[in-house]
Design a protein around this motif. Structure first.
Motif, PDB file in Angstrom:
ATOM      1  N   ALA A  81       0.836  -1.203   0.000  1.00  0.00           N
ATOM      2  CA  ALA A  81       0.000   0.000   0.000  1.00  0.00           C
ATOM      3  C   ALA A  81       0.871   1.253   0.000  1.00  0.00           C
ATOM      4  O   ALA A  81       0.584   2.234  -0.711  1.00  0.00           O
ATOM      5  CB  ALA A  81      -0.928   0.001   1.212  1.00  0.00           C
ATOM      6  N   LEU A  82       1.942   1.229   0.775  1.00  0.00           N
ATOM      7  CA  LEU A  82       2.868   2.365   0.792  1.00  0.00           C
ATOM      8  C   LEU A  82       3.578   2.508  -0.551  1.00  0.00           C
ATOM      9  O   LEU A  82       3.842   3.633  -1.005  1.00  0.00           O
ATOM     10  CB  LEU A  82       3.883   2.188   1.922  1.00  0.00           C
ATOM     11  CG  LEU A  82       3.338   2.405   3.337  1.00  0.00           C
ATOM     12  CD1 LEU A  82       4.302   1.855   4.379  1.00  0.00           C
ATOM     13  CD2 LEU A  82       3.077   3.891   3.584  1.00  0.00           C
ATOM     14  N   MET A  83       3.882   1.382  -1.201  1.00  0.00           N
ATOM     15  CA  MET A  83       4.477   1.458  -2.542  1.00  0.00           C
ATOM     16  C   MET A  83       3.521   2.162  -3.500  1.00  0.00           C
ATOM     17  O   MET A  83       3.933   3.008  -4.302  1.00  0.00           O
ATOM     18  CB  MET A  83       4.793   0.049  -3.057  1.00  0.00           C
ATOM     19  CG  MET A  83       5.996  -0.617  -2.416  1.00  0.00           C
ATOM     20  SD  MET A  83       7.569   0.208  -2.754  1.00  0.00           S
ATOM     21  CE  MET A  83       7.741  -0.110  -4.509  1.00  0.00           C
ATOM     22  N   CYS A  84       2.245   1.815  -3.423  1.00  0.00           N
ATOM     23  CA  CYS A  84       1.250   2.481  -4.279  1.00  0.00           C
ATOM     24  C   CYS A  84       1.269   3.987  -4.046  1.00  0.00           C
ATOM     25  O   CYS A  84       1.247   4.781  -4.999  1.00  0.00           O
ATOM     26  CB  CYS A  84      -0.148   1.921  -4.002  1.00  0.00           C
ATOM     27  SG  CYS A  84      -0.417   0.215  -4.541  1.00  0.00           S
ATOM     28  N   LEU A  85       1.292   4.388  -2.794  1.00  0.00           N
ATOM     29  CA  LEU A  85       1.296   5.817  -2.476  1.00  0.00           C
ATOM     30  C   LEU A  85       2.576   6.501  -2.949  1.00  0.00           C
ATOM     31  O   LEU A  85       2.542   7.653  -3.412  1.00  0.00           O
ATOM     32  CB  LEU A  85       1.124   6.023  -0.969  1.00  0.00           C
ATOM     33  CG  LEU A  85      -0.286   5.797  -0.418  1.00  0.00           C
ATOM     34  CD1 LEU A  85      -0.272   5.828   1.100  1.00  0.00           C
ATOM     35  CD2 LEU A  85      -1.251   6.851  -0.970  1.00  0.00           C
ATOM     36  N   SER A  86       3.696   5.798  -2.828  1.00  0.00           N
ATOM     37  CA  SER A  86       4.955   6.409  -3.290  1.00  0.00           C
ATOM     38  C   SER A  86       4.909   6.642  -4.794  1.00  0.00           C
ATOM     39  O   SER A  86       5.442   7.643  -5.290  1.00  0.00           O
ATOM     40  CB  SER A  86       6.145   5.520  -2.910  1.00  0.00           C
ATOM     41  OG  SER A  86       6.218   4.356  -3.706  1.00  0.00           O
ATOM     42  N   TYR A  87       4.270   5.737  -5.535  1.00  0.00           N
ATOM     43  CA  TYR A  87       4.113   5.925  -6.971  1.00  0.00           C
ATOM     44  C   TYR A  87       3.138   7.072  -7.279  1.00  0.00           C
ATOM     45  O   TYR A  87       3.365   7.877  -8.181  1.00  0.00           O
ATOM     46  CB  TYR A  87       3.597   4.648  -7.624  1.00  0.00           C
ATOM     47  CG  TYR A  87       4.573   3.499  -7.640  1.00  0.00           C
ATOM     48  CD1 TYR A  87       5.902   3.681  -7.988  1.00  0.00           C
ATOM     49  CD2 TYR A  87       4.156   2.200  -7.318  1.00  0.00           C
ATOM     50  CE1 TYR A  87       6.793   2.625  -8.008  1.00  0.00           C
ATOM     51  CE2 TYR A  87       5.036   1.138  -7.346  1.00  0.00           C
ATOM     52  CZ  TYR A  87       6.357   1.352  -7.688  1.00  0.00           C
ATOM     53  OH  TYR A  87       7.227   0.301  -7.716  1.00  0.00           O
ATOM     54  N   MET A  88       2.060   7.151  -6.521  1.00  0.00           N
ATOM     55  CA  MET A  88       1.022   8.133  -6.808  1.00  0.00           C
ATOM     56  C   MET A  88       1.421   9.556  -6.409  1.00  0.00           C
ATOM     57  O   MET A  88       0.755  10.517  -6.785  1.00  0.00           O
ATOM     58  CB  MET A  88      -0.283   7.735  -6.117  1.00  0.00           C
ATOM     59  CG  MET A  88      -0.903   6.465  -6.690  1.00  0.00           C
ATOM     60  SD  MET A  88      -2.437   5.988  -5.859  1.00  0.00           S
ATOM     61  CE  MET A  88      -3.533   7.328  -6.359  1.00  0.00           C
ATOM     62  N   THR A  89       2.500   9.699  -5.636  1.00  0.00           N
ATOM     63  CA  THR A  89       2.941  11.039  -5.205  1.00  0.00           C
ATOM     64  C   THR A  89       4.206  11.491  -5.926  1.00  0.00           C
ATOM     65  O   THR A  89       4.869  12.435  -5.484  1.00  0.00           O
ATOM     66  CB  THR A  89       3.204  11.062  -3.686  1.00  0.00           C
ATOM     67  OG1 THR A  89       4.088   9.987  -3.334  1.00  0.00           O
ATOM     68  CG2 THR A  89       1.908  10.934  -2.911  1.00  0.00           C
ATOM     69  N   ARG A  90       4.547  10.866  -7.026  1.00  0.00           N
ATOM     70  CA  ARG A  90       5.761  11.277  -7.742  1.00  0.00           C
ATOM     71  C   ARG A  90       5.447  12.158  -8.944  1.00  0.00           C
ATOM     72  O   ARG A  90       6.334  12.487  -9.720  1.00  0.00           O
ATOM     73  CB  ARG A  90       6.553  10.040  -8.188  1.00  0.00           C
ATOM     74  CG  ARG A  90       5.772   9.135  -9.103  1.00  0.00           C
ATOM     75  CD  ARG A  90       6.514   7.868  -9.443  1.00  0.00           C
ATOM     76  NE  ARG A  90       5.678   7.007 -10.262  1.00  0.00           N
ATOM     77  CZ  ARG A  90       6.109   5.975 -10.955  1.00  0.00           C
ATOM     78  NH1 ARG A  90       7.387   5.668 -10.921  1.00  0.00           N
ATOM     79  NH2 ARG A  90       5.292   5.254 -11.675  1.00  0.00           N
ATOM     80  N   GLY A  91       4.184  12.543  -9.118  1.00  0.00           N
ATOM     81  CA  GLY A  91       3.780  13.337 -10.273  1.00  0.00           C
ATOM     82  C   GLY A  91       3.853  14.825 -10.018  1.00  0.00           C
ATOM     83  O   GLY A  91       4.729  15.322  -9.291  1.00  0.00           O
ATOM     84  N   ASN A  92       2.890  15.570 -10.556  1.00  0.00           N
ATOM     85  CA  ASN A  92       2.915  17.029 -10.407  1.00  0.00           C
ATOM     86  C   ASN A  92       2.351  17.458  -9.061  1.00  0.00           C
ATOM     87  O   ASN A  92       1.801  16.652  -8.301  1.00  0.00           O
ATOM     88  CB  ASN A  92       2.164  17.695 -11.566  1.00  0.00           C
ATOM     89  CG  ASN A  92       0.704  17.253 -11.646  1.00  0.00           C
ATOM     90  OD1 ASN A  92      -0.016  17.246 -10.639  1.00  0.00           O
ATOM     91  ND2 ASN A  92       0.246  16.889 -12.837  1.00  0.00           N
ATOM     92  N   ASN A  93       2.481  18.749  -8.768  1.00  0.00           N
ATOM     93  CA  ASN A  93       2.068  19.271  -7.465  1.00  0.00           C
ATOM     94  C   ASN A  93       0.580  19.071  -7.198  1.00  0.00           C
ATOM     95  O   ASN A  93       0.171  18.837  -6.058  1.00  0.00           O
ATOM     96  CB  ASN A  93       2.416  20.751  -7.360  1.00  0.00           C
ATOM     97  CG  ASN A  93       3.911  20.970  -7.167  1.00  0.00           C
ATOM     98  OD1 ASN A  93       4.652  20.035  -6.875  1.00  0.00           O
ATOM     99  ND2 ASN A  93       4.354  22.204  -7.328  1.00  0.00           N
ATOM    100  N   GLN A  94      -0.229  19.178  -8.226  1.00  0.00           N
ATOM    101  CA  GLN A  94      -1.665  19.000  -8.040  1.00  0.00           C
ATOM    102  C   GLN A  94      -1.989  17.576  -7.589  1.00  0.00           C
ATOM    103  O   GLN A  94      -2.796  17.373  -6.674  1.00  0.00           O
ATOM    104  CB  GLN A  94      -2.411  19.318  -9.336  1.00  0.00           C
ATOM    105  CG  GLN A  94      -3.929  19.195  -9.206  1.00  0.00           C
ATOM    106  CD  GLN A  94      -4.649  19.492 -10.514  1.00  0.00           C
ATOM    107  OE1 GLN A  94      -4.013  19.777 -11.533  1.00  0.00           O
ATOM    108  NE2 GLN A  94      -5.959  19.438 -10.492  1.00  0.00           N
TER     109      GLN A  94
END
Length: 543
Positions: A308-321
């Motif tokens: 689950a933390l891996m998923c979040l780390s992937y989902m927070t590597r994009g743009n600021n929005q």
């Protein structure tokens, strides 16, 4: 005070930088000596090594030939079973074929799955078995070469489409063996994965994923995750089938009594759908946020929590929005900090740190939100972790915090973090030194005079002077430039300190070497500060 020059502005790194990929494992080396006076000399050792290498090659060839001949017999048996529609013959043959594909570590059982997806990172895909896409065999053990030779032989028979056709049958034992075999083939290279996908494997695997016994369900989940991991194109193809995410979420939320191995495999499959470069569509992944929050709030299993933390780390590597949506939609930050504080398991700690770092690297409002949960004691502790990769990630986080200006910098100073940073800049591993240099560079750019003065008193100038090497010269020069320009009252003293650390001679040599931008920038700093100081000193003496 000298105005900031264009070369410096182009050199200054945006604080919202993503760190390099995870550190590479270091393989142990052997001295090869026998000790004492009876050891072999270098030439004898070299001859023995060459003989052993040739013996290994001969064994490779012999084993591959033997195994390939045995495989061909089993494939002929499989063909005969398919022609006669004899399920017992097909099952026996495919079981033997699957067993052969498992040689050399190309084992596709989800029981061997890493909870943190350790063979891939947040920056790309990996097939997880040490085999590069394209099927190259260089550097592989003879058993892995055999595995790849076996898989290549299976592919060359043209049986893949017929194996995929077997996925429509209602035979758990046969489905288990067929899916495992297809997963082995997919895992071997992206070219083979393409053949499996183009043969129509995805739709029946999705159906089997939710309508089978646990063993078969688990294997189908692993097959889909392996397909997603093999190529961003296949990952996106799965995500564009809108039912896939909802079915996976349903397995976790509506059937929580499923065997733990199945639930772990669901989470691993979800993490493969979130990973890879180019990044998947955030909007397609956004419906996962409630599930991920619930897992962080209540999960008892460490492997599920890590995924689950891996998923979040992937989902927070994009743009600021996108980072802002994750950080503000749910109360993720304190849950992530809890993981950083409580867990010592890297499968939890590493993705938790990366996720928190990505959030801190968002816009100023998100950074302030993260800081409102008082993470600095946690950061202080983890900066002294024995694991170099963790120290590096934590240093990267600090480099993004200090960009927030004097207020956040003062909080970092008050937390007594900067002595650790200056010490690491001088004594730690090179990768960590680079992050610490960016911390100091950012602090000097965004801090006030008192904060810069504090940093200098800690000995930062001497430590910065040790980082004058090819890939960091402009950063060092820009940092020295800022120390002088932003502290005019102390500038003469700081110039002398910069001279003492050897920077003056170093950059004078760079001017003489005429190496493009570095030479131009070095000349500008030398002319504006060092020559001016010398002139002023001689004038004072004359008077």
């Amino acid at each position: 005070m000298m105005t900031t020059s264009s070369w410096y502005q182009s050199t200054t790194m945006s604080s919202r930088h993503i760190p390099m990929s995870d550190s590479t494992d270091i393989l142990p080396t052997s001295s090869g000596g026998t000790g004492g006076g009876g050891g072999l000399d270098d030439s004898q050792q070299s001859i023995q090594q060459q003989q052993q290498q040739q013996l290994d090659i001969n064994m490779d060839c012999l084993n591959i030939v033997e195994m390939t001949e045995e495989l061909k017999k089993k494939l002929d048996q499989l063909k005969a079973g398919l022609e006669s529609n004899n399920m017992l013959v097909i099952l026996d043959a495919i079981t033997n074929v699957r067993s052969m594909t498992m040689l050399g570590g190309l084992n596709n059982s989800s029981n061997g799955m890493s909870s943190s997806n350790s063979n891939s990172n947040t920056n790309g895909n990996s097939n997880g078995n040490g085999v590069g896409n394209g099927g190259g065999n260089n550097g592989l053990s003879h058993s892995k070469k055999i595995s790849l030779e076996i898989i290549d032989t299976i592919v060359q028979t043209g049986l893949i489409s017929r194996l995929v056709a077997l996925l429509s049958l209602d035979s758990p034992a046969l489905l288990f063996e067929v899916i495992w075999t297809l997963t082995s083939i997919t895992r071997a290279s992206v070219d083979y994965a393409t053949i499996v996908v183009n043969s129509g494997a995805i739709p029946p695997l999705i159906r089997i994923m939710v309508n089978s016994e646990d063993d078969v369900m688990e294997q189908s989940l692993f097959a889909l995750g392996t397909i997603a991991e093999s190529s961003p194109m296949f990952r996106d193809a799965l995500l564009h089938q809108t039912e896939v995410l909802s079915l996976l979420v349903g397995l976790l939320t509506q059937q929580p009594t499923k065997r733990l191995g199945v639930l772990r495999c669901v989470m691993w499959t979800l993490s493969t759908l979130c990973g890879g470069k180019p990044y998947p569509s955030f909007e397609r992944l956004r419906p996962l946020l409630p599930l991920l929050y619930n897992i962080l709030a209540s999960a008892k299993d460490q492997q599920i929590l890590g995924e689950a933390l891996m998923c979040l780390s992937y989902m927070t590597r994009g743009n600021n929005q996108e980072i802002s949506i994750v950080a503000t939609s749910f109360d993720f930050v304190p849950r992530i900090l809890d993981c950083m504080n409580v867990s010592t398991d890297k499968c939890i700690l590493t993705p938790a740190i990366r996720t928190f770092g990505n959030i801190v690297a968002g816009d100023h409002n998100v950074t302030m939100l993260a800081m409102s949960y008082n993470p600095l004691p946690t950061i202080y502790r983890l900066l002294q972790n024995n694991d170099a990769s963790i120290r590096k990630e934590m240093s990267w986080i600090v480099s993004n915090i200090v960009v927030g200006g004097p207020e956040l910098i003062q909080r970092v100073v008050d937390a007594n973090i900067m002595p650790i940073i200056v010490n690491s800049l001088q004594y730690d591993d090179y990768a960590i030194k680079k992050e610490c240099l960016w911390i100091i560079s950012n602090l000097i750019e965004y801090g006030n005079e008192d904060q810069i003065r504090y940093l200098v008193e800690l000995g930062c100038i001497q430590s910065i002077g040790q980082m004058m090497c090819q890939d960091l010269e402009l950063v060092v020069l820009a940092t020295f430039n800022n120390i002088i320009t932003r502290c005019p009252v102390d500038s003469k003293r700081y110039i002398e300190m910069i001279k003492e650390c050897g920077a003056l001679v170093y950059f004078e040599n760079r001017v003489k070497s005429d190496e493009g931008q570095l030479s131009i920038s070095s000349k500008e700093v030398l002319m504006n500060f060092f020559n001016a100081t010398i002139f002023a000193s001689s004038r004072d003496t004359d008077s």
